[in-house]
Design a protein around this motif. Structure first.
Motif, PDB file in Angstrom:
ATOM      1  N   LYS A   3       0.591   5.935 -18.406  1.00  0.00           N
ATOM      2  CA  LYS A   3      -0.618   5.976 -18.319  1.00  0.00           C
ATOM      3  C   LYS A   3      -1.544   5.285 -17.170  1.00  0.00           C
ATOM      4  N   ARG A   4      -0.915   4.233 -16.668  1.00  0.00           N
ATOM      5  CA  ARG A   4      -1.495   3.566 -15.487  1.00  0.00           C
ATOM      6  C   ARG A   4      -1.339   4.543 -14.273  1.00  0.00           C
ATOM      7  N   ALA A   5      -0.583   5.281 -14.065  1.00  0.00           N
ATOM      8  CA  ALA A   5      -0.238   6.334 -12.949  1.00  0.00           C
ATOM      9  C   ALA A   5      -1.439   7.302 -13.161  1.00  0.00           C
ATOM     10  N   TRP A   6      -1.510   7.689 -14.367  1.00  0.00           N
ATOM     11  CA  TRP A   6      -2.713   8.800 -14.582  1.00  0.00           C
ATOM     12  C   TRP A   6      -4.214   8.095 -14.387  1.00  0.00           C
ATOM     13  N   TRP A   7      -4.273   6.968 -14.898  1.00  0.00           N
ATOM     14  CA  TRP A   7      -5.384   6.441 -14.730  1.00  0.00           C
ATOM     15  C   TRP A   7      -5.936   6.094 -13.096  1.00  0.00           C
ATOM     16  N   GLY A  24      -4.261  -2.311  -5.707  1.00  0.00           N
ATOM     17  CA  GLY A  24      -3.705  -2.427  -4.295  1.00  0.00           C
ATOM     18  C   GLY A  24      -4.317  -3.152  -3.279  1.00  0.00           C
ATOM     19  N   SER A  25      -4.420  -2.664  -2.119  1.00  0.00           N
ATOM     20  CA  SER A  25      -5.082  -3.409  -0.842  1.00  0.00           C
ATOM     21  C   SER A  25      -6.624  -3.056  -1.209  1.00  0.00           C
ATOM     22  N   ARG A  26      -7.225  -4.278  -1.572  1.00  0.00           N
ATOM     23  CA  ARG A  26      -8.604  -4.468  -1.694  1.00  0.00           C
ATOM     24  C   ARG A  26      -9.470  -4.121  -0.544  1.00  0.00           C
ATOM     25  N   ARG A  27      -8.946  -4.130   0.942  1.00  0.00           N
ATOM     26  CA  ARG A  27      -9.541  -3.959   2.046  1.00  0.00           C
ATOM     27  C   ARG A  27      -9.659  -2.536   2.137  1.00  0.00           C
ATOM     28  N   LEU A  91       0.834   3.492  -5.127  1.00  0.00           N
ATOM     29  CA  LEU A  91       0.484   2.621  -6.455  1.00  0.00           C
ATOM     30  C   LEU A  91       0.707   2.863  -7.515  1.00  0.00           C
ATOM     31  N   ALA A  92       0.923   4.254  -7.938  1.00  0.00           N
ATOM     32  CA  ALA A  92       1.323   4.745  -9.238  1.00  0.00           C
ATOM     33  C   ALA A  92       2.649   4.538  -9.683  1.00  0.00           C
ATOM     34  N   ARG A  93       3.656   4.139  -8.624  1.00  0.00           N
ATOM     35  CA  ARG A  93       4.891   3.726  -8.960  1.00  0.00           C
ATOM     36  C   ARG A  93       5.377   4.668  -9.984  1.00  0.00           C
TER      37      ARG A  93
END
Length: 436
Positions: A3-7, A24-27, A91-93
């Motif tokens: 679900k995290r990857a889809w989001w 992830g990287s906020r910058r 980031l989706a791992r």
């Protein structure tokens, strides 16, 4: 994790940069969000400006600077999208997602990345190619105001076939457009008009004070309207020393002076369409649909000997070669029929210029178009004329044909009668008010 990857993938689509801010990287995320919001703001500004000032917006996006700026923006956002999408997949791992979902998520994100990134790249390619095409066809120069509320444009259909020595404008007309309404009137000038008058300020007026070839003949074999191009271009180009610097040719300027003398109108611009080059343009567009009224020979002579083929009567989907002969064929028909066919061909080409066939074959269309069209219309006028053309398409187009059916003998023309015909068409007599 699935679900995290889809989001994350969906967030990257809906609001690029938001996935990085959350996971992830906020910058990088803030940069992506800033670029996305700037794109949305630019789209709103451009859309709002188009609703209020459409001519201005079109002028900007038909200019060299505007097109290159659009190309740079498309390349920038295409790169940003690809970087953000690849980072989102990181980031989706996906290795921690359900095995069955991994290829679907990765494939969905990759397809979108290709579509958006590739679309941006193709858009940049079209913008830069369009910039080169417009710079090749149109000239740099100031725009001109209408004269007496009208723009008058000389349209020449030049026939420079392989069997011809040079180019001859066999299709000659003046398109007069009301600047306020877009109402257009096409004035057809037969190529075989004789004793053509010239305005007093023309360099040809002292040479032919009674009209072209009226007293002592001319410097070419036939002293007709379309011969004037050849005479000036080849025999006396020094009459118009500034022509080429202003995006024209001496022969075209001689024709412009003749059109002014015949019609009594100020001719602000010209457009020369090379009929031979039409073949490549029509092939680039995928052919042209024309309803042929009578069977026409391809090549041959007046007795139809050595004919290479026929353009058959009826509805035809023509390639460039066939369409060219539809416009050029002269045996078995009159010059006036040929004038009418060339106008049909030109109108058919213009009507089939649409975003679908132009964008899909843009490089071929641009290459062919640059060889087909020559004009002195300034590039800065394209936005205004685009708006004016939109008005013109909504109105019926008037015609004035200088032909025997209208009482004009091309061998002994009455030019006062010609100007009367034109005046009546451009300034119609008001209908009488019914008596109460």
């Amino acid at each position: 994790m699935t679900k995290r990857a889809w989001w994350l993938v969906v967030l990257n689509v809906v609001l690029p940069g938001s996935a990085q801010v959350l996971a992830g990287s906020r910058r990088l995320g803030r940069f992506g969000l800033g670029a996305t919001l700037m794109l949305i703001l630019l789209a709103v500004i451009v859309g709002g400006s188009y609703l209020l000032w459409p001519g201005t917006v079109l002028t900007v996006f038909t200019s060299t600077i505007g097109l290159w700026a659009a190309a740079a923006a498309l390349i920038f956002y295409g790169i940003v999208w690809v970087v953000l999408t690849l980072d989102t997949l990181r980031l989706a791992r996906l290795l921690r997602a359900a095995p069955g979902a991994r290829p679907i998520i990765a494939g969905f994100a990759t397809v979108l990345m290709i579509i958006v990134g590739g679309g941006a790249g193709y858009g940049a390619y079209v913008a830069t190619t369009a910039s080169g095409f417009l710079a090749d066809v149109f000239v740099a120069g100031p725009s001109e105001p209408p004269v007496d509320g009208r723009y008058n444009i000389m349209l020449l259909g030049g026939d420079a076939g392989a069997d011809r020595d040079g180019l001859r404008p066999d299709s000659i007309s003046v398109v007069s457009i009301e600047a306020s309404t877009g109402k257009a009137t096409i004035i057809g000038l037969p190529r075989n008009l004789e004793d053509v008058p010239f305005p007093a300020d023309s360099p040809l007026a002292p040479i032919y004070p009674e009209g072209y070839g009226a007293l002592k003949g001319c410097y070419v074999s036939a002293c007709m309207l379309n011969s004037l191009y050849t005479e000036v271009q080849l025999k006396s180009p020094e009459m118009y020393p500034n022509a080429e610097a202003e995006g024209s040719l001496p022969g075209i300027e001689g024709m412009r002076d003749a059109a002014r003398g015949i019609t009594g109108l100020t001719i602000q611009y010209y457009v020369l369409i090379d009929m031979e080059g039409f073949s490549d343009l029509i092939d680039a567009l995928g052919g042209v649909d024309i309803n042929v009224e009578q069977r026409l020979p391809i090549g041959g002579d007046e007795q139809f000997n050595n004919v290479d083929g026929w353009v058959e009567a009826g509805q035809q989907h023509m390639d460039g070669y066939t369409a060219l002969w539809f416009g050029r064929a002269r045996h078995g028909t009159s010059d006036y029929d040929r004038m009418a066919r060339q106008r049909v061909l030109q109108e058919a080409i213009l009507s089939q210029f649409n975003p679908a066939n132009v964008l899909t074959k843009f490089q071929d269309v641009a290459n062919a178009g640059a060889q087909v069209v020559k004009t002195d219309v300034p590039q800065g006028m394209l936005g205004y004329f685009s708006i004016l053309a939109g008005k013109t398409k909504e109105l019926p187009i008037g015609t004035v044909d200088i032909v025997p059916e209208n009482g004009i003998d091309p061998e002994n023309p009455d030019y006062s009668a010609i100007t009367a015909l034109i005046d009546a068409a451009l300034v119609p007599t008001p209908e009488p008010t019914p008596a109460p």
